[in-house]
Enzyme design. Structure first.
Site, short mmCIF file in Angstrom:
data_model
loop_
_atom_site.label_atom_id
_atom_site.label_comp_id
_atom_site.label_asym_id
_atom_site.label_seq_id
_atom_site.Cartn_x
_atom_site.Cartn_y
_atom_site.Cartn_z
N LEU A 212 2.91 -21.72 -17.02
CA LEU A 212 3.85 -22.58 -17.74
C LEU A 212 4.19 -23.86 -16.99
O LEU A 212 4.22 -23.89 -15.77
CB LEU A 212 5.15 -21.81 -18.04
CG LEU A 212 5.01 -20.54 -18.85
CD1 LEU A 212 6.37 -19.89 -19.03
CD2 LEU A 212 4.35 -20.80 -20.19
N ASP A 213 4.49 -24.89 -17.77
CA ASP A 213 5.00 -26.13 -17.19
C ASP A 213 6.49 -26.23 -17.50
O ASP A 213 7.11 -25.28 -18.01
CB ASP A 213 4.21 -27.35 -17.67
CG ASP A 213 4.31 -27.59 -19.16
OD1 ASP A 213 5.17 -26.98 -19.83
OD2 ASP A 213 3.52 -28.41 -19.68
N GLU A 214 7.07 -27.39 -17.25
CA GLU A 214 8.51 -27.56 -17.45
C GLU A 214 8.93 -27.50 -18.92
O GLU A 214 10.11 -27.35 -19.23
CB GLU A 214 9.00 -28.87 -16.82
CG GLU A 214 8.40 -30.12 -17.41
CD GLU A 214 7.04 -30.51 -16.82
OE1 GLU A 214 6.56 -31.59 -17.17
OE2 GLU A 214 6.46 -29.75 -16.02
N TYR A 215 7.96 -27.58 -19.84
CA TYR A 215 8.27 -27.50 -21.27
C TYR A 215 8.09 -26.07 -21.81
O TYR A 215 8.13 -25.85 -23.01
CB TYR A 215 7.40 -28.47 -22.06
CG TYR A 215 7.60 -29.89 -21.61
CD1 TYR A 215 8.80 -30.55 -21.83
CD2 TYR A 215 6.60 -30.56 -20.93
CE1 TYR A 215 9.00 -31.85 -21.40
CE2 TYR A 215 6.78 -31.87 -20.50
CZ TYR A 215 7.99 -32.50 -20.74
OH TYR A 215 8.18 -33.79 -20.31
N HIS B 192 5.48 -24.16 -21.98
CA HIS B 192 4.22 -23.82 -22.64
C HIS B 192 3.12 -23.99 -21.59
O HIS B 192 3.37 -24.49 -20.49
CB HIS B 192 3.97 -24.65 -23.90
CG HIS B 192 3.80 -26.12 -23.69
ND1 HIS B 192 2.64 -26.69 -23.25
CD2 HIS B 192 4.67 -27.14 -23.86
CE1 HIS B 192 2.78 -28.00 -23.16
NE2 HIS B 192 4.02 -28.29 -23.52
#
Length: 185
Positions: A38-41, A43
């Site tokens: 995952l990234d900061e969003y 997803h």
């Protein structure tokens, strides 16, 4: 770290799976989006799509016999260019499939299509250009394939289309959408 574990698992698994002699075959693998992807969003990070595509290519390299042949003859097949189109995003714990297939080749280059799908929908498609290299120089692909005992198949795209990369990417995207969203076999 978990990609290293996946690669080790894939290496062991590939040894016991049947050898790939048909380079036009689609090689598929299924994975789940983990918290590490995952990234900061919240997803799957864009770079992770490429990581999972690379795992599928690694399986193709091992099961085709190229890995062993390359080690014996000091040949490399580095990715020299990647073009990727993202269509949808993957969320935590979603199951997805990565498919890799050789779609074009010429004297020194291979083009591998990598596609990520989920439940019959296209999420991402990439075109990776690989070049055969030995002692720092391009190596004829025919020589390598003959040494491995593999004949290259007829491929679905023309050389004219490959030369016009923009047109090729659009055609590849249409082809992947039709193939993976159930519009063609």
């Amino acid at each position: 770290m978990h990609l290293f574990v996946y690669k080790c698992w894939l290496l062991l698994r590939s040894i016991f799976r049947p050898r790939i002699t048909d380079f036009s075959a689609v090689v598929k693998h299924t994975y789940w989006v983990t918290p590490f992807d995952l990234d900061e969003y919240i997803h799957m990070n864009n770079a992770r799509y490429l990581n999972y595509m690379e795992l599928g290519r690694f399986d193709l390299v091992i099961r085709s016999g190229f890995f062993r042949y390359a080690l014996q003859h000091k040949i490399m097949a580095p990715v020299v260019n990647t073009t990727i189109v993202y269509r949808r995003s993957l969320q935590l714990f979603q199951k997805f499939t990565v498919s890799n297939q050789l779609v074009y080749w010429d004297e020194h280059r291979l083009f591998v299509e990598s596609v990520i799908t989920r439940k019959g929908k296209l999420y991402c498609v990439a075109l990776k250009e690989l070049r055969m290299v030995q002692k720092g120089k391009a190596t004829p692909l025919d020589t390598v394939m003959q040494g491995m005992g593999i004949a290259l198949p007829e491929l679905p795209f023309s050389s004219d289309l490959i030369q016009d990369k923009q047109a090729f990417i659009k055609q590849l995207l249409r082809h992947a959408e039709q193939k993976f969203e159930g519009k063609i076999d």
